[in-house]
Structures are given as C-alpha cells and as structure tokens.
Write a protein that holds these residues in place. Structure first.
Motif, PDB file in Angstrom:
ATOM      1  N   THR A  91     -77.252-106.262  51.301  1.00  0.00           N
ATOM      2  CA  THR A  91     -77.237-105.116  52.230  1.00  0.00           C
ATOM      3  C   THR A  91     -75.857-104.782  52.782  1.00  0.00           C
ATOM      4  O   THR A  91     -75.657-103.699  53.314  1.00  0.00           O
ATOM      5  N   GLY A  92     -74.904-105.721  52.669  1.00  0.00           N
ATOM      6  CA  GLY A  92     -73.595-105.490  53.257  1.00  0.00           C
ATOM      7  C   GLY A  92     -73.541-105.743  54.749  1.00  0.00           C
ATOM      8  O   GLY A  92     -72.501-105.571  55.369  1.00  0.00           O
ATOM      9  N   LEU A  93     -74.679-106.164  55.350  1.00  0.00           N
ATOM     10  CA  LEU A  93     -74.699-106.522  56.775  1.00  0.00           C
ATOM     11  C   LEU A  93     -74.221-107.964  56.933  1.00  0.00           C
ATOM     12  O   LEU A  93     -73.996-108.677  55.959  1.00  0.00           O
ATOM     13  N   TYR A  94     -74.071-108.416  58.196  1.00  0.00           N
ATOM     14  CA  TYR A  94     -73.727-109.805  58.422  1.00  0.00           C
ATOM     15  C   TYR A  94     -74.866-110.706  57.951  1.00  0.00           C
ATOM     16  O   TYR A  94     -76.048-110.346  58.045  1.00  0.00           O
ATOM     17  N   GLU A 109     -73.319-116.242  65.230  1.00  0.00           N
ATOM     18  CA  GLU A 109     -72.038-116.564  65.856  1.00  0.00           C
ATOM     19  C   GLU A 109     -71.498-115.381  66.658  1.00  0.00           C
ATOM     20  O   GLU A 109     -70.996-115.555  67.777  1.00  0.00           O
ATOM     21  N   LEU A 110     -71.589-114.175  66.087  1.00  0.00           N
ATOM     22  CA  LEU A 110     -71.061-112.991  66.782  1.00  0.00           C
ATOM     23  C   LEU A 110     -71.864-112.674  68.045  1.00  0.00           C
ATOM     24  O   LEU A 110     -71.297-112.320  69.092  1.00  0.00           O
ATOM     25  N   ILE A 111     -73.212-112.797  67.968  1.00  0.00           N
ATOM     26  CA  ILE A 111     -74.044-112.519  69.149  1.00  0.00           C
ATOM     27  C   ILE A 111     -73.805-113.570  70.233  1.00  0.00           C
ATOM     28  O   ILE A 111     -73.708-113.248  71.426  1.00  0.00           O
ATOM     29  N   GLU A 112     -73.700-114.849  69.825  1.00  0.00           N
ATOM     30  CA  GLU A 112     -73.450-115.902  70.819  1.00  0.00           C
ATOM     31  C   GLU A 112     -72.105-115.702  71.504  1.00  0.00           C
ATOM     32  O   GLU A 112     -71.943-116.004  72.689  1.00  0.00           O
ATOM     33  N   GLU A 113     -71.123-115.180  70.757  1.00  0.00           N
ATOM     34  CA  GLU A 113     -69.827-114.883  71.365  1.00  0.00           C
ATOM     35  C   GLU A 113     -69.962-113.782  72.412  1.00  0.00           C
ATOM     36  O   GLU A 113     -69.373-113.863  73.500  1.00  0.00           O
ATOM     37  N   LYS A 114     -70.767-112.746  72.129  1.00  0.00           N
ATOM     38  CA  LYS A 114     -71.018-111.680  73.098  1.00  0.00           C
ATOM     39  C   LYS A 114     -71.740-112.233  74.336  1.00  0.00           C
ATOM     40  O   LYS A 114     -71.422-111.870  75.470  1.00  0.00           O
ATOM     41  N   LYS A 147     -70.822 -98.413  65.840  1.00  0.00           N
ATOM     42  CA  LYS A 147     -69.973 -99.332  65.094  1.00  0.00           C
ATOM     43  C   LYS A 147     -69.730-100.620  65.862  1.00  0.00           C
ATOM     44  O   LYS A 147     -69.434-101.661  65.270  1.00  0.00           O
ATOM     45  N   THR A 148     -69.835-100.558  67.186  1.00  0.00           N
ATOM     46  CA  THR A 148     -69.621-101.754  68.002  1.00  0.00           C
ATOM     47  C   THR A 148     -70.847-102.657  68.057  1.00  0.00           C
ATOM     48  O   THR A 148     -70.768-103.779  68.550  1.00  0.00           O
ATOM     49  N   ASP A 149     -71.996-102.176  67.583  1.00  0.00           N
ATOM     50  CA  ASP A 149     -73.216-102.984  67.581  1.00  0.00           C
ATOM     51  C   ASP A 149     -73.178-103.980  66.434  1.00  0.00           C
ATOM     52  O   ASP A 149     -72.623-103.721  65.365  1.00  0.00           O
ATOM     53  N   ILE A 150     -73.788-105.154  66.654  1.00  0.00           N
ATOM     54  CA  ILE A 150     -73.833-106.214  65.637  1.00  0.00           C
ATOM     55  C   ILE A 150     -75.131-106.067  64.852  1.00  0.00           C
ATOM     56  O   ILE A 150     -76.221-106.157  65.429  1.00  0.00           O
ATOM     57  N   MET A 151     -75.013-105.866  63.538  1.00  0.00           N
ATOM     58  CA  MET A 151     -76.188-105.682  62.674  1.00  0.00           C
ATOM     59  C   MET A 151     -76.192-106.750  61.592  1.00  0.00           C
ATOM     60  O   MET A 151     -75.183-106.937  60.908  1.00  0.00           O
ATOM     61  N   GLY A 152     -77.321-107.457  61.443  1.00  0.00           N
ATOM     62  CA  GLY A 152     -77.390-108.524  60.453  1.00  0.00           C
ATOM     63  C   GLY A 152     -78.757-108.626  59.806  1.00  0.00           C
ATOM     64  O   GLY A 152     -79.767-108.185  60.362  1.00  0.00           O
ATOM     65  N   ARG A 153     -78.736-109.184  58.628  1.00  0.00           N
ATOM     66  CA  ARG A 153     -79.988-109.529  57.939  1.00  0.00           C
ATOM     67  C   ARG A 153     -80.226-111.012  58.161  1.00  0.00           C
ATOM     68  O   ARG A 153     -79.455-111.851  57.709  1.00  0.00           O
ATOM     69  N   VAL A 154     -81.302-111.350  58.881  1.00  0.00           N
ATOM     70  CA  VAL A 154     -81.527-112.726  59.299  1.00  0.00           C
ATOM     71  C   VAL A 154     -82.661-113.387  58.528  1.00  0.00           C
ATOM     72  O   VAL A 154     -82.978-114.552  58.776  1.00  0.00           O
ATOM     73  N   GLY A 155     -83.302-112.682  57.623  1.00  0.00           N
ATOM     74  CA  GLY A 155     -84.375-113.239  56.805  1.00  0.00           C
ATOM     75  C   GLY A 155     -84.595-112.355  55.602  1.00  0.00           C
ATOM     76  O   GLY A 155     -83.871-111.380  55.373  1.00  0.00           O
ATOM     77  N   GLY A 156     -85.601-112.672  54.791  1.00  0.00           N
ATOM     78  CA  GLY A 156     -85.867-111.899  53.593  1.00  0.00           C
ATOM     79  C   GLY A 156     -86.051-110.424  53.889  1.00  0.00           C
ATOM     80  O   GLY A 156     -85.394-109.563  53.296  1.00  0.00           O
TER      81      GLY A 156
END
Length: 588
Positions: A430-433, A440-445, A496-505
């Motif tokens: 998907t090209g997401l995190y 890691e990025l969310i915990e940093e926020k 663009k400043t929001d963190i978007m990730g694929r965390v499962g299937g």
C-alpha cells in the motif's frame, strides 16, 4: 626516433587510463561497529556451564542466498545471518564454526549442531521435526519477471526455481527450470531463459543492485512471508534456550542496522558493457587523446615547449570528463575557487550558492575530516549529494597555505541507501507505514502530548468488511487491488501530517493530531467510506471505523484497544459504520 616516441606516448596513455579508472571506481566502506552494543542477557548457571564445556558450535547453511548468507568473491562467508551469530557470540561467549554447502545432500553427510538462516518452510520440507529458534529475520515474498512478460498471465510461463526448494502452489513441474542459486535464477529471467520467479525481498534487491539488471521487474505479492531461524539438528534444550534468549536481545533497531550494514557492502559487478555505459565518454576521450598524440608524434618531433603544452592539455581534458569537481580554498583570505565545470551542476544559481556556502563552512573548520558529505536541497525538488576529498598545501614554514580537493557526485548511491532505509518502514503493497513504523511514530506523538496536553487527538482503527469473501470469490489479486486502493484513498482523504499505516492484513489505522472538532473527524471518515464505496467490484466493498479520542493520557495500546472495540461494536450493528469509543455512533 619515431618508434621510441611511440613507445613513450603509449606508456603514458596507459598510465593515464589506469589512473583515471582508479579515481572513478568508488570503494564503499562499512563500519561493522554500527550494530555493536552492550548486552545484558540472563543466563542460568546451567547455561553458563554449557558454554564453558561447549565453546565451539558447528554451524552450517546453504550458499547463494545473499545477503542472508553467502560466500563472497574472496571466499569469505558473509551475510545477515553471520552478523546475527557474531552478535550472539558477543553476548554469550559461544564461538561458531561457519560452513556453507551448495545442497542439502552435502549438509546431510556431515555432523553439524545448527543450521543458520533456514526458512521455516524449508525446515518443514527437508528436516521433518527439526526444532527452530525464534525468527530473527522476516521478509515478504517478491515476484520478479522479465519486462516483456505480462505478470497477470503467468499460468503457462516458465518458472525459475532454485534446486532444493519446493515449487510454490499452483506452479506445474513441467513449467519449471531449476538453477543452483537464486542469482542464477534471476540471471535466467534477465536474459529471457525463464519468464518469472519468486524470492525473498532482500535477496532480490541485493542481486538487482549488484548485477544492475535492466529487464527485471519486481512486484510484492500476497504469498507467504518468510521467517529465517536457526535450526537444531539435535534436541539440545540448553543450546536452544541460549540462542532464543540471544535473539530476544537483538532489537529491531539493531537488526535494521545489520541489514543496512550488509546491504551497503554490495560489490557491483563490472562488465564490459557496464564499463562502457558508465565511462564511455571518458574512454572515448582518452582514446581520442591517444590517437591525437600518436598522429602528432608520427608527423614530427615535437619541441619541448609544445610537448609540455600538450601534456597540460591532456590532464585538463581528463579533469573535465571525470565525474569530479575540483576546488581550492585559501583559509586566511576566506576565498573559495571552484573549477569551471561546477557551474554546469545546477540549473539555478541559488543551488550553486548553497554548495559554496556549505563547502566554505566545512573547510573553515579547524577540526575537519579529510572526507565528508554535503547534501544540497534543490529549489525544484530533490537534492544532490557530494563526497568531499581534500588535503592541505603547506608553505615552507609548514603553515597551511590552502586546501585543495575534489567533489564527487554520489547522489545515486545515496538515493539507493535511502530507498533501503525506507523499505524497512513501509508496507510494500500500500505504500503506507508498516505496523512497527506506525506504532513508533504514534508513540512519539503521544510522548510529546504528555508534555503539552492542549488540544485533542484522534485514533482511527479501520477494518475492511467482507475481505475474506473478496479473496475467496474474486481472488487474491483483486484483494490486493482493494487494499492498494484503500491505501491511496487514505492518502487522498487525510492530512499530510496525519500518520497512516497498515497494521494487519485488512486493517489500517490513522492518527490525527490536534483535530479542530469531532465533526472534522466524522467528515474525514465519511469521505473515506464514500471513496471505498466507489471501488467497482462484483460484490460490495465497505469499511468499519472505530474512533478513540485522546487528550494525552492514553498509551498506544489503550487507544488501539478502544478504537478496536468500537469498530467491532459497529460490525455487530451493521457494516460501514463510524463508531466512537464513547458509544457515539454515526451511521453511514
């Protein structure tokens, strides 16, 4: 006299060519201390006694699986697995005797203690009942195919298999050609002897960079991922425990450093065609110079002053055609002079000015290294990266008169390194995190939120409805297409400043910092649901969204659990819902 002149000039030109090639071919330095650190693992007295009584462990693996494990051109055993065993040795005091063989049959003829770098499916296929350690390396499966082949129609194409490996599901034996190593299978696809193959992401990327393939295309596929473990030929519970404790002590940051360290030492093969492609202009120029000097030497005996002028002209031409840019800095006067060729480096004068300013700042420093890197952001986007190499010119009193050196353009190599680093953080489909980078990025926020609790953040947990039915009825390629489309919809919908990730299937999450209002979150969620609804398939596509709000008092796990429970509450009430963790529901 003419013959003596010809021999003289021939020797000079040969020396120039050798000197030029030495200057042009880059040498990569790798610092193996990148991943060294202090370890503190809790070994029992029994385990410590075992290490004293069994100081050397005989380790074996299969050759030809770079960069995981392989034998380099010097006959040295290298790879990620070797560095992992070296780390285990540093932790425990165990010493490993490394061996590599070309086949499982050769391995079976010897008596070994462990099999390093064995994928879990190989262990099940060749060593029924082999005990495996915890995995120390995970990678996805990559499809590679010849650029002339349509990868959507591979059913009757020729598959490049590696001897000793089982054929993937759905591939007929009559359509397979077997090769000794993964590199040979990639070479076959490059030349068209075979049409396609599958391999782990690290090996495919390694050989692609090393051999500079022109005709191979790579695509991540939804096949099984690969986990690399240490296999035990004997049920040695103490050794198994020591190894597993050591693997637990290697964190993700250290593992990524090991991978990058090994990958950065790729030795590119230099073939005649690659040499011509890279240095064609230089070779042509040197040849032209040779012919010119040869003709002049045949015509007449050149006077001394003309010989000197021709020599000067030759070296100036070499400097112009080389991929290097010379400079001289007079420290006392703070004057920097650059070769004429530098002005052709940039389209804009302000970019050229940035280079001069950075270079002057570096050279004016009293404690500077003889080699450093400069990164110049370009006004039109992107950047250029240069390696500086210089030395001091001193006067009769040994005082520094000037600093003379050259800039070498390493932008391409730097970009390749950044791509490798990005690959460790990005979901290939998907090209997401990926899950680790997302967390890691969310915990940093959240950590920053603890110090400044003004404003409200939102955590969205998104699950694709009917994903199993889509895969079962329409196929995994269609399922991959849906996931990719959702990834694009997320990028188009959120900031663009929001963190978007694929965390499962089929699970995604979004973290929105400092939301203007709850209505803003609802609007974004509705826009995403509408975008997913517009995916045209032969069956409905929808998503369920759980939302958890945070004012800085929640951990990542707490937010994830709240949003997850809210999302499942919505699924019980019907698909395509937006559910807030405070039981506020917004129907589609």
């Amino acid at each position: 006299m003419i013959k003596r002149n010809l021999l003289y000039y021939l020797k000079r030109i040969i020396l120039i060519i050798v000197f030029f090639l030495i200057l042009e071919i880059p040498i990569a330095f790798a610092d193996s201390s990148l991943y060294k650190r202090d370890y503190d693992i809790d070994l029992t007295d029994e385990e410590k006694t075992y290490i004293l009584e069994n100081p050397v462990i005989k380790a074996v693996s299969l050759n030809g699986a770079a960069p995981i494990q392989f034998m380099n051109d010097s006959g040295e055993i290298q790879g990620i697995s070797i560095h992992v065993l070296m780390a285990i040795s540093d932790m425990t005091g165990l010493e490993f005797e490394y061996n590599l063989h070309d086949s499982f049959d050769q391995i079976a003829q010897e008596d070994y203690d462990i099999f390093y770098g064995i994928p879990n499916h190989y262990a099940d296929f060749y060593f029924d009942g082999m005990i495996l350690s915890k995995p120390y390396l995970k990678t996805e499966t990559i499809l590679f195919f010849n650029s002339s082949v349509n990868f959507n129609s591979l059913q009757d194409k020729t598959y490049a298999a590696v001897k000793g490996s089982a054929l993937p599901e759905g591939i007929k034996a009559e359509n397979a050609i077997y090769f000794n190593t993964r590199e040979e299978s990639l070479n076959a696809v490059e030349t068209g002897m075979a049409d396609y193959g599958y391999g782990n992401a690290y090996s495919v990327a390694y050989y692609n960079i090393r051999n500079n393939y022109k005709n191979i295309v790579t695509v991540p596929r939804g096949k099984e991922g690969r986990e690399y473990c240490i296999g035990f030929f004997k049920d040695d519970s103490i050794l198994i425990s020591i190894i597993n404790k050591s693997i637990d002590s290697i964190d993700d940051v250290q593992m990524n450093n090991i991978i990058l360290d090994v990958s950065s030492q790729i030795d590119r093969k230099i073939s005649p065609s690659a040499l011509i492609n890279s240095y064609g202009v230089q070779i042509f120029s040197v040849t032209l110079i040779f012919i010119s000097v040869l003709i002049l030497s045949i015509i007449r005996n050149i006077r001394t002053n003309k010989i000197l002028r021709i020599h000067n002209r030759r070296y100036e031409t070499l400097a112009e055609v080389a991929n290097e840019y010379f400079f001289e800095y007079f420290k006392k006067k703070d004057k920097l002079f650059l070769s004429e060729k530098v002005r052709y480096l940039f389209d804009r004068e302000e970019d050229s000015q940035k280079l001069k300013e950075q270079l002057k700042n570096i050279l004016s420093n009293d404690s500077l290294d003889s080699s450093t890197e400069i990164k110049i952001p370009l006004k039109k986007g992107g950047y250029k990266v240069f390696k500086t190499i210089f030395s001091y010119v001193c006067d009769d009193k040994e005082d520094v008169d000037s600093i003379i050196g050259k800039l070498v353009d390493i932008s391409e190599e730097f970009t390749e390194k950044e791509k490798l680093i990005s690959k460790t953080k990005t979901d290939g489909l998907t090209g997401l995190y990926n899950p680790l980078a997302t967390r890691e990025l969310i915990e940093e926020k959240l950590k920053r939120k603890e110090n400044n609790k003004n404003g409200v953040d939102a955590f969205l947990f998104i699950d694709l409805d009917y994903f199993k039915e889509i895969n079962d009825n329409l196929g995994h390629l269609t399922g991959d297409y849906v996931l990719q489309t959702i990834g694009e919809s997320l990028k188009n919908t959120f900031r663009k400043t929001d963190i978007m990730g694929r965390v499962g299937g089929d699970e995604f999450c979004v973290y929105l910092k400092d939301i203007p209002s709850i209505e803003f979150v609802k609007t974004k969620c509705l826009a995403l649901i509408e975008a997913v609804d517009n995916i045209k398939l032969d069956m409905p596509v929808s998503i369920s969204i759980g939302v958890a709000l945070s004012n800085g008092n929640d951990s990542y796990e707490e937010l994830f659990e709240k949003a997850d429970l809210a999302m499942y509450a919505g699924k019980h009430r019907g698909k395509g819902q937006i559910i807030f963790s405070n039981n506020c529901i917004e129907n589609k």
